[in-house]
Design a protein around this motif. Structure first.
Motif, PDB file in Angstrom:
ATOM      1  N   LEU A  51      63.464  50.768  33.822  1.00  0.00           N
ATOM      2  CA  LEU A  51      62.156  50.232  34.204  1.00  0.00           C
ATOM      3  C   LEU A  51      62.148  49.867  35.677  1.00  0.00           C
ATOM      4  O   LEU A  51      63.085  49.231  36.172  1.00  0.00           O
ATOM      5  N   HIS A  52      61.099  50.284  36.387  1.00  0.00           N
ATOM      6  CA  HIS A  52      60.975  49.970  37.820  1.00  0.00           C
ATOM      7  C   HIS A  52      59.914  48.891  37.987  1.00  0.00           C
ATOM      8  O   HIS A  52      58.807  48.993  37.446  1.00  0.00           O
ATOM      9  N   ARG A  53      60.266  47.887  38.776  1.00  0.00           N
ATOM     10  CA  ARG A  53      59.444  46.702  38.917  1.00  0.00           C
ATOM     11  C   ARG A  53      57.998  47.014  39.341  1.00  0.00           C
ATOM     12  O   ARG A  53      57.043  46.531  38.750  1.00  0.00           O
ATOM     13  N   ASN A  54      57.838  47.865  40.377  1.00  0.00           N
ATOM     14  CA  ASN A  54      56.470  48.110  40.891  1.00  0.00           C
ATOM     15  C   ASN A  54      55.600  48.842  39.869  1.00  0.00           C
ATOM     16  O   ASN A  54      54.393  48.618  39.781  1.00  0.00           O
ATOM     17  N   LEU A  55      56.218  49.704  39.045  1.00  0.00           N
ATOM     18  CA  LEU A  55      55.452  50.423  38.014  1.00  0.00           C
ATOM     19  C   LEU A  55      55.045  49.464  36.890  1.00  0.00           C
ATOM     20  O   LEU A  55      53.917  49.524  36.393  1.00  0.00           O
ATOM     21  N   CYS A  56      55.968  48.586  36.520  1.00  0.00           N
ATOM     22  CA  CYS A  56      55.667  47.609  35.458  1.00  0.00           C
ATOM     23  C   CYS A  56      54.577  46.638  35.907  1.00  0.00           C
ATOM     24  O   CYS A  56      53.685  46.298  35.121  1.00  0.00           O
ATOM     25  N   PHE A  57      54.625  46.232  37.177  1.00  0.00           N
ATOM     26  CA  PHE A  57      53.592  45.356  37.721  1.00  0.00           C
ATOM     27  C   PHE A  57      52.221  46.036  37.656  1.00  0.00           C
ATOM     28  O   PHE A  57      51.210  45.402  37.341  1.00  0.00           O
ATOM     29  N   ALA A  58      52.190  47.319  37.955  1.00  0.00           N
ATOM     30  CA  ALA A  58      50.933  48.076  37.904  1.00  0.00           C
ATOM     31  C   ALA A  58      50.363  48.053  36.483  1.00  0.00           C
ATOM     32  O   ALA A  58      49.155  47.858  36.281  1.00  0.00           O
ATOM     33  N   VAL A  59      51.243  48.239  35.498  1.00  0.00           N
ATOM     34  CA  VAL A  59      50.802  48.226  34.093  1.00  0.00           C
ATOM     35  C   VAL A  59      50.219  46.850  33.731  1.00  0.00           C
ATOM     36  O   VAL A  59      49.139  46.752  33.139  1.00  0.00           O
ATOM     37  N   ILE A  60      50.925  45.787  34.108  1.00  0.00           N
ATOM     38  CA  ILE A  60      50.464  44.417  33.802  1.00  0.00           C
ATOM     39  C   ILE A  60      49.109  44.137  34.470  1.00  0.00           C
ATOM     40  O   ILE A  60      48.196  43.580  33.856  1.00  0.00           O
ATOM     41  N   ASP A  61      48.964  44.576  35.727  1.00  0.00           N
ATOM     42  CA  ASP A  61      47.683  44.394  36.434  1.00  0.00           C
ATOM     43  C   ASP A  61      46.557  45.146  35.722  1.00  0.00           C
ATOM     44  O   ASP A  61      45.442  44.642  35.585  1.00  0.00           O
ATOM     45  N   THR A  66      45.544  43.405  32.483  1.00  0.00           N
ATOM     46  CA  THR A  66      44.743  42.199  32.774  1.00  0.00           C
ATOM     47  C   THR A  66      43.273  42.571  32.921  1.00  0.00           C
ATOM     48  O   THR A  66      42.383  41.922  32.361  1.00  0.00           O
ATOM     49  N   LEU A  67      43.003  43.653  33.666  1.00  0.00           N
ATOM     50  CA  LEU A  67      41.619  44.099  33.885  1.00  0.00           C
ATOM     51  C   LEU A  67      40.976  44.609  32.594  1.00  0.00           C
ATOM     52  O   LEU A  67      39.811  44.347  32.320  1.00  0.00           O
ATOM     53  N   ILE A  68      41.752  45.329  31.785  1.00  0.00           N
ATOM     54  CA  ILE A  68      41.200  45.935  30.564  1.00  0.00           C
ATOM     55  C   ILE A  68      40.963  44.871  29.491  1.00  0.00           C
ATOM     56  O   ILE A  68      39.891  44.807  28.886  1.00  0.00           O
ATOM     57  N   PHE A  69      41.973  44.016  29.265  1.00  0.00           N
ATOM     58  CA  PHE A  69      41.860  43.043  28.176  1.00  0.00           C
ATOM     59  C   PHE A  69      41.047  41.803  28.546  1.00  0.00           C
ATOM     60  O   PHE A  69      40.253  41.327  27.748  1.00  0.00           O
ATOM     61  N   ASN A  70      41.263  41.288  29.733  1.00  0.00           N
ATOM     62  CA  ASN A  70      40.606  40.011  30.089  1.00  0.00           C
ATOM     63  C   ASN A  70      39.248  40.189  30.750  1.00  0.00           C
ATOM     64  O   ASN A  70      38.396  39.314  30.678  1.00  0.00           O
ATOM     65  N   GLU A  71      39.064  41.335  31.443  1.00  0.00           N
ATOM     66  CA  GLU A  71      37.803  41.510  32.171  1.00  0.00           C
ATOM     67  C   GLU A  71      36.917  42.609  31.581  1.00  0.00           C
ATOM     68  O   GLU A  71      35.856  42.924  32.114  1.00  0.00           O
ATOM     69  N   GLY A  72      37.395  43.211  30.487  1.00  0.00           N
ATOM     70  CA  GLY A  72      36.575  44.206  29.783  1.00  0.00           C
ATOM     71  C   GLY A  72      36.325  45.490  30.539  1.00  0.00           C
ATOM     72  O   GLY A  72      35.378  46.216  30.269  1.00  0.00           O
ATOM     73  N   LYS A  73      37.189  45.811  31.520  1.00  0.00           N
ATOM     74  CA  LYS A  73      37.014  47.061  32.282  1.00  0.00           C
ATOM     75  C   LYS A  73      37.432  48.259  31.413  1.00  0.00           C
ATOM     76  O   LYS A  73      38.273  48.119  30.524  1.00  0.00           O
ATOM     77  N   TYR A  74      36.861  49.422  31.729  1.00  0.00           N
ATOM     78  CA  TYR A  74      37.204  50.637  30.976  1.00  0.00           C
ATOM     79  C   TYR A  74      38.585  51.139  31.371  1.00  0.00           C
ATOM     80  O   TYR A  74      38.894  51.268  32.558  1.00  0.00           O
ATOM     81  N   ALA A  75      39.403  51.457  30.351  1.00  0.00           N
ATOM     82  CA  ALA A  75      40.797  51.845  30.592  1.00  0.00           C
ATOM     83  C   ALA A  75      40.910  53.052  31.532  1.00  0.00           C
ATOM     84  O   ALA A  75      41.731  53.049  32.447  1.00  0.00           O
ATOM     85  N   ASP A  76      40.079  54.084  31.315  1.00  0.00           N
ATOM     86  CA  ASP A  76      40.226  55.289  32.153  1.00  0.00           C
ATOM     87  C   ASP A  76      39.946  54.988  33.623  1.00  0.00           C
ATOM     88  O   ASP A  76      40.657  55.477  34.508  1.00  0.00           O
ATOM     89  N   LYS A  77      38.929  54.144  33.878  1.00  0.00           N
ATOM     90  CA  LYS A  77      38.601  53.791  35.272  1.00  0.00           C
ATOM     91  C   LYS A  77      39.725  52.957  35.902  1.00  0.00           C
ATOM     92  O   LYS A  77      40.082  53.160  37.056  1.00  0.00           O
ATOM     93  N   VAL A  78      40.265  52.015  35.144  1.00  0.00           N
ATOM     94  CA  VAL A  78      41.355  51.158  35.640  1.00  0.00           C
ATOM     95  C   VAL A  78      42.570  52.019  35.987  1.00  0.00           C
ATOM     96  O   VAL A  78      43.165  51.867  37.055  1.00  0.00           O
ATOM     97  N   ILE A  79      42.892  52.951  35.101  1.00  0.00           N
ATOM     98  CA  ILE A  79      44.074  53.797  35.330  1.00  0.00           C
ATOM     99  C   ILE A  79      43.870  54.698  36.544  1.00  0.00           C
ATOM    100  O   ILE A  79      44.776  54.867  37.363  1.00  0.00           O
ATOM    101  N   GLN A  80      42.658  55.245  36.703  1.00  0.00           N
ATOM    102  CA  GLN A  80      42.352  56.052  37.902  1.00  0.00           C
ATOM    103  C   GLN A  80      42.673  55.263  39.175  1.00  0.00           C
ATOM    104  O   GLN A  80      43.258  55.798  40.111  1.00  0.00           O
ATOM    105  N   GLN A  81      42.257  53.997  39.199  1.00  0.00           N
ATOM    106  CA  GLN A  81      42.506  53.139  40.372  1.00  0.00           C
ATOM    107  C   GLN A  81      43.995  52.860  40.547  1.00  0.00           C
ATOM    108  O   GLN A  81      44.527  52.922  41.650  1.00  0.00           O
ATOM    109  N   LEU A  82      44.668  52.543  39.439  1.00  0.00           N
ATOM    110  CA  LEU A  82      46.102  52.221  39.506  1.00  0.00           C
ATOM    111  C   LEU A  82      46.910  53.383  40.100  1.00  0.00           C
ATOM    112  O   LEU A  82      47.854  53.174  40.853  1.00  0.00           O
ATOM    113  N   LEU A  83      46.529  54.594  39.743  1.00  0.00           N
ATOM    114  CA  LEU A  83      47.304  55.765  40.170  1.00  0.00           C
ATOM    115  C   LEU A  83      47.199  56.023  41.666  1.00  0.00           C
ATOM    116  O   LEU A  83      47.980  56.772  42.231  1.00  0.00           O
TER     117      LEU A  83
END
Length: 403
Positions: free
Chosen positions: A3-13, A16-33
């Motif tokens: 496990l690489h720290r920066n990749l895991c941090f990206a997943v956690i971030d 947070t957006l998907i579960f707590n702020e109700g953002k759409y998963a596909d849009k969040v992942i597009q941004q993360l990438l």
């Protein structure tokens, strides 16, 4: 796997957006990438697939981790630890993973896997609805199939190339594909790959479209030279397929209440070389009334619960509410009543959804046929597509003929 720290941090971030702020998963992942230009395809694959995985199994993992919404960052690290432990990934000695009870996690998993709503990670109301509409045995199989990762399926754009040529073109890029029986324009990727960066995509040789979705345009029996109306066209996946089946001859009127989606359709049509599509924004009832009795073929790809496409939209399980379902069924019937008037005598209409629920599908068709507007139509045939039987998305389509 390390496990690489920066990749895991990206997943956690992302979570947070998907579960707590109700953002759409596909849009969040597009941004993360886009977060780190140094990430290779493997790194991006880890971020996207891990995020989707945890979204898919949110209820099960949260239950095992003993955490509830809204999630703190510590809660999300606990959920992440459950994900990693169940996959046999060694947890690094980071503070987030201190005192992770690996044996207890596995024990809880075995225990909860005996209860369908936890095993398949779905809300109680959805589990009850599935049983009510499909029956215990069929629902158990279907929801398990809808939790599997979706294949990447391409639809060959026959306006520009053939299935064989596209397969060879992709093979040269080390993207291996296979034909799918009974889907004349489909190619399935043998391994996941980013096809959007290829020249084949930029030149409009294909669209990404699930095999079940590809059945809808074919069900409409279109022929070159016809006038066809796609009433809920959206960004035009099925409109473009209809254009290729019509060999660019005739007229396709693409209607939608969202102008931005029609703008996206224009861009896609240009790339596809589809010249016979005319987008029209439904900004008043006049737009529909002008088309009464004018079309040889009408497609109603109705708004729906989307329960048939949970494999590619796992966050929909947590966004969907019973009240939305009640509302959408009223909308579906209104659309059928109004848009059916566009079909000319002797013409045909397809009503389709990406839902597996009879209440959104065959029941809506029955209600329509028993109504004043439906008395001019006869039922020709239907196709109920279940993910558990095909391995593709769940879909429904009914063909009706105007007398």
């Amino acid at each position: 796997m390390r496990l690489h720290r920066n990749l895991c941090f990206a997943v956690i971030d992302g979570l947070t957006l998907i579960f707590n702020e109700g953002k759409y998963a596909d849009k969040v992942i597009q941004q993360l990438l886009k977060r780190d230009k140094r990430w290779g395809s493997r790194d991006r694959g880890f971020v996207a697939e891990t995020t989707y995985d945890i979204v898919r199994w949110k209820r099960l993992y949260s239950e095992i981790a003993e955490v509830k919404e809204p999630y703190s960052r510590e809660d999300l690290w606990r959920v992440f630890a459950v994900w990693a432990t169940l996959r046999g990934i060694k947890l690094p000695d980071w503070k987030y993973f201190e005192n992770t009870p690996s044996r207890k996690i596995k024990g809880r998993f075995d225990e909860l896997s005996k209860i369908r709503k936890f095993k398949e990670s779905i809300p109680d109301w959805m589990d009850e609805l599935g049983v009510k509409e499909l029956g215990e045995a069929a629902w158990t199989k279907e929801i398990a199939a809808l939790n599997e990762q979706a294949d990447v399926v391409l639809r060959v754009n026959t306006l520009k190339t053939t299935k064989e040529k596209l397969q060879a073109e992709l093979f040269d890029l080390e993207i291996d594909t296979e034909f799918i029986k009974d889907h004349p324009n489909a190619l399935r990727l043998k391994e996941r790959a980013n096809v959007f960066t290829s020249d084949a995509f930029k030149n409009g040789h294909f669209e990404v479209q699930d095999a079940s979705s590809q059945l809808v345009a074919e069900f409409l029996n279109v022929e070159p030279g016809m006038r066809v109306v796609d009433t809920c066209a959206g960004a035009g996946g099925k409109t473009l397929h209809i254009a290729s089946l019509m060999e660019n001859k005739g007229q396709i009127i693409a209607l939608d209440i969202y102008a931005n989606k029609l703008n996206e359709l224009k861009r896609r049509a240009k790339r596809n070389g589809a010249h016979n599509i005319e987008p029209r924004h439904i900004d008043s009832t006049k737009v529909i009334k002008k088309l009464y009795d004018k079309a040889d073929r009408v497609l109603i790809d109705a708004p729906c619960s989307g329960l048939g496409v949970l494999r590619r939209n796992p966050d929909a399980k947590w966004k969907l509410e019973p009240a939305f379902l009640d509302k959408i069924k009223i909308t579906q019937q209104e659309i059928l009543q109004q848009y059916s008037r566009i079909v000319k005598p002797g013409g045909q209409m397809v009503y389709a959804t990406c839902s597996i629920l009879p209440s959104e599908n065959q029941n809506q068709v029955k209600t329509f046929l028993a109504s004043e507007a439906g008395k001019d139509f006869t039922f020709v045939k239907e196709n109920k597509v279940l993910a558990s039987k095909t391995g593709f998305d769940g879909f429904y389509m009914a063909l009706l003929q105007k007398k």
